[in-house]
Design a protein around this motif. Structure first.
Motif, PDB file in Angstrom:
ATOM      1  N   SER A  69       0.882  -1.316  -0.045  1.00 37.23           N
ATOM      2  CA  SER A  69      -0.086  -0.124  -0.014  1.00 37.23           C
ATOM      3  C   SER A  69       0.917   1.320  -0.093  1.00 37.23           C
ATOM      4  N   PHE A  70       0.504   2.185  -0.604  1.00 30.71           N
ATOM      5  CA  PHE A  70       0.907   3.497  -0.444  1.00 30.71           C
ATOM      6  C   PHE A  70       0.331   4.562   0.340  1.00 30.71           C
ATOM      7  N   CYS A  71      -0.540   3.959   1.345  1.00 33.18           N
ATOM      8  CA  CYS A  71      -1.352   4.809   2.270  1.00 33.18           C
ATOM      9  C   CYS A  71      -0.348   5.864   2.946  1.00 33.18           C
ATOM     10  N   GLY A  72       0.678   5.354   3.169  1.00 34.89           N
ATOM     11  CA  GLY A  72       1.648   5.867   4.215  1.00 34.89           C
ATOM     12  C   GLY A  72       2.355   7.231   3.323  1.00 34.89           C
ATOM     13  N   PHE A  73       1.807   7.293   2.089  1.00 36.09           N
ATOM     14  CA  PHE A  73       2.423   8.428   1.355  1.00 36.09           C
ATOM     15  C   PHE A  73       1.155   9.277   1.055  1.00 36.09           C
ATOM     16  N   GLY A  74       0.201   9.036   1.561  1.00 37.57           N
ATOM     17  CA  GLY A  74      -1.084   9.982   1.384  1.00 37.57           C
ATOM     18  C   GLY A  74      -1.681   9.681   0.447  1.00 37.57           C
ATOM     19  N   VAL A  75      -1.838   8.518  -0.245  1.00 32.50           N
ATOM     20  CA  VAL A  75      -2.659   7.939  -1.495  1.00 32.50           C
ATOM     21  C   VAL A  75      -3.210   6.630  -1.085  1.00 32.50           C
ATOM     22  N   GLU A  76      -4.428   6.703  -1.382  1.00 30.87           N
ATOM     23  CA  GLU A  76      -5.284   5.330  -1.233  1.00 30.87           C
ATOM     24  C   GLU A  76      -5.159   4.501  -2.395  1.00 30.87           C
ATOM     25  N   LEU A  77      -3.846   3.817  -2.609  1.00 26.74           N
ATOM     26  CA  LEU A  77      -3.631   3.026  -3.616  1.00 26.74           C
ATOM     27  C   LEU A  77      -3.010   1.752  -3.278  1.00 26.74           C
ATOM     28  N   ASP A  78      -3.573   0.446  -3.396  1.00 31.44           N
ATOM     29  CA  ASP A  78      -2.969  -0.726  -3.105  1.00 31.44           C
ATOM     30  C   ASP A  78      -2.445  -1.375  -4.189  1.00 31.44           C
ATOM     31  N   VAL A  79      -1.535  -2.407  -4.001  1.00 30.84           N
ATOM     32  CA  VAL A  79      -1.098  -3.045  -5.338  1.00 30.84           C
ATOM     33  C   VAL A  79      -0.929  -4.649  -4.531  1.00 30.84           C
TER      34      VAL A  79
END
Length: 257
Positions: A69-79
């Motif tokens: 996940s890139f949630c930690g970078f302020g983006v609701e994006l999972d891979v």
């Protein structure tokens, strides 16, 4: 045996959603990464292993389909790491036994950032999920000798093994770099670039661990894993990208037969 490898940097900014308005600044880098990943696919490997730097929580083996996940970078994006096929194909068994006790298995739902970026690259390049994939998070302190040993083990897992090696060069190339300016950074990165262009496993194996740590070169350990895997493979190198945007050395390279 290692039959192909690609080296790509692993900044979250490679993902356009994370970079937001600055995304166009790295379009050339993204294009080079996509080309390198597609070259891996064209080599028709039996399995692909994605290797990248990881903190303690992310070290070890990550199975195909593992989530990041890139949630930690302020983006609701999972891979997901090359999500398995409908039949449940997984890279774990095809790639052989799990890592040694020094590289313990980690939770499959917590890809380290480097492998999450690698998963995004695979998805972006249209990687065939029928080709088994697994990830391996490598700790920065892992000694060169052990990195090389791990690389040899990975190369022996199948007849045709490919590696996607995620890792940055130094972070000290300019005054505004994360590690500030260090005059030793440019020569260090130049040697890495030369070694990648020449597929010189000996030069990668000889990278100075202490100097790499001081210069915040997060790709040192993964590249030394590549050095071990590439021993005797006689692959040809191609350097596709060598720049230092934001004061961090980024390389894209292909090693092919």
């Amino acid at each position: 045996m290692l039959i192909a490898a690609a080296v790509c940097p692993c900044p979250p900014l490679l993902v356009p959603e994370v970079a937001a308005g600055a995304a166009p600044e790295l379009d050339g880098l993204r294009a080079a990464c996509s080309e390198a990943v597609r070259a891996l696919a064209a080599a028709r490997p039996d399995c692909l292993i994605v290797v990248g730097p990881a903190d303690r929580a992310g070290r070890g083996k990550h199975a195909q389909g593992a989530a990041g996940s890139f949630c930690g970078f302020g983006v609701e994006l999972d891979v997901r790491l090359a999500a398995p096929t409908a039949e449940g194909t997984s890279g774990g068994d095809a790639a052989g036994p799990g890592p040694s006790p020094e590289l313990p298995p980690s939770l499959p739902s917590t890809l380290p950032t480097s492998l999450a970026v690698g998963a995004w690259l695979l998805e972006h390049a249209g990687w065939d999920p029928a080709v088994p994939v697994e990830g391996l998070g490598v700790g920065e302190p892992l000694a060169a000798e052990r990195c090389i040993e791990v690389g040899r083990e990975l190369a022996g897992r199948a007849e045709r093994v490919a590696l996607l090696v995620m890792g940055d060069g130094t972070a000290c190339r300019t005054l505004k770099a994360p590690g500030y300016l260090d005059e030793r950074a440019a020569p260090f990165d130049a040697e890495v670039a030369r070694a990648l262009a020449a597929a010189d496993t000996g030069a990668l194996a000889a990278l100075d661990e202490e100097l790499a740590y001081e210069l915040k070169a997060a790709g040192r350990a993964p590249m030394q894993v590549l050095a071990g895997a590439g021993e005797g493979a006689r692959l040809k190198g191609e350097l596709r990208y060598d720049e230092a945007p934001y004061g961090v050395g980024y390389f894209v390279a292909s090693w092919l037969s």
